[in-house]
Design an enzyme around this catalytic site. Structure first.
Site, PDB file in Angstrom:
ATOM      1  CB  ILE A  30      17.941  20.247 -13.525  1.00 36.59           C
ATOM      2  CG1 ILE A  30      19.383  20.368 -14.006  1.00 36.59           C
ATOM      3  CG2 ILE A  30      17.027  21.138 -14.370  1.00 36.59           C
ATOM      4  CD1 ILE A  30      19.614  19.857 -15.416  1.00 36.59           C
ATOM      5  CB  THR A  31      13.865  18.127 -10.763  1.00 36.01           C
ATOM      6  OG1 THR A  31      13.952  17.444 -12.011  1.00 36.01           O
ATOM      7  CG2 THR A  31      12.434  18.090 -10.275  1.00 36.01           C
ATOM      8  N   GLY A  69      14.564  16.707 -18.191  1.00 35.73           N
ATOM      9  CA  GLY A  69      14.325  15.567 -19.070  1.00 35.73           C
ATOM     10  C   GLY A  69      15.386  15.437 -20.151  1.00 35.73           C
ATOM     11  NE  ARG A  73      15.057  13.692 -24.345  1.00 35.49           N
ATOM     12  CZ  ARG A  73      14.326  14.656 -23.825  1.00 35.49           C
ATOM     13  NH1 ARG A  73      13.397  14.373 -22.918  1.00 35.49           N
ATOM     14  NH2 ARG A  73      14.495  15.919 -24.183  1.00 35.49           N
ATOM     15  CB  SER A  79      15.821   6.823 -12.476  1.00 35.40           C
ATOM     16  OG  SER A  79      15.631   8.093 -11.864  1.00 35.40           O
ATOM     17  CG  ASP A  86       9.653  16.299 -13.716  1.00 32.60           C
ATOM     18  OD1 ASP A  86      10.178  17.415 -13.550  1.00 32.60           O
ATOM     19  OD2 ASP A  86       8.890  16.054 -14.653  1.00 32.60           O
ATOM     20  CG  ASP A  90       6.091  19.189 -12.689  1.00 34.01           C
ATOM     21  OD1 ASP A  90       7.082  19.945 -12.650  1.00 34.01           O
ATOM     22  OD2 ASP A  90       5.890  18.367 -13.611  1.00 34.01           O
TER      23      ASP A  90
END
Length: 212
Positions: A30-31, A69, A73, A79, A86, A90
């Protein structure tokens, strides 16, 4: 500033994260997908002057990227590498957004404003690096009037409205961002400097006085 609403945001995103987790998509995937989407929207559409549609594409992928995130969770896949990935992605996304704005403004013969966009890019990197370096040295640095979320919201909202023909809004936003980013860098330097002085004073106080 927007960190204060993070707990509420997490509660909203958790059900969506549950749904995405069932698809088998990992937080790291996803990141990466979110970052690639942001970079594509910024570097393909912004340089063409398509500020509105570029903003729409970027916003969609920024929202998608926020799910990493939540998925981490609910799946228990939190990790250190995921946190590293991440944070690094960014920085890539931020650089793409302001680079795209800079190129688009330069091609529109707005050289000065393109320079301001470049300054926003560089100052944003310094803001993020200052915090990372401070925390690496054992200090806290959770201060700043313009953190990443605030900078993105201001830049994207202004770019979107500029694409709809609202005059001067992007120029005002970039100049404001340049000022706020500079203030934030100063706040972080001052915070770390104060902690460093306090630590040095405490260390000096613990040293035994020399015997005569």
């Amino acid at each position: 500033m927007l960190n204060n609403i993070r707990p509420a945001l997490e509660r909203v995103l958790t059900p969506v994260g549950n749904a995405v987790a069932r698809s088998g998509l990992s937080p790291n995937a996803i990141t990466v997908v979110g970052t690639l989407g942001v970079a594509a929207g910024a570097l393909v559409l912004f340089p063409r002057g398509e500020f509105f549609w570029g903003t729409m594409v970027i916003t969609a992928f920024v929202l998608f990227d926020m799910l990493d995130g939540a998925v981490a969770r609910v799946t228990g896949k939190i990790s250190k590498f995921g946190a590293f990935l991440d944070s690094t992605m960014d920085r890539v996304a931020d650089a793409a957004i302001f680079s795209g704005l800079m190129i688009g403004l330069y091609r529109d013969d707005q050289d000065l404003l393109a320079g301001v966009a470049l300054y926003c890019l560089v100052s944003g990197v310094v803001v993020s690096y200052a915090k990372a370096r401070a925390e690496g040295l054992g200090y806290t640095c959770n201060v700043g009037i313009a953190e990443r979320a605030e900078r993105l919201i201001v830049a994207l909202v202004a770019a979107g409205f500029d694409g709809l023909g609202v005059p001067y809004i992007l120029a005002v936003a970039l100049w404001v961002l340049a000022g706020l980013s500079t203030v934030t860098v100063g706040q972080r330097f001052a915070t770390v400097y104060a902690q460093a002085r306090a630590a040095a004073a405490a260390a000096a106080a613990r040293e035994p006085e020399p015997h005569p």
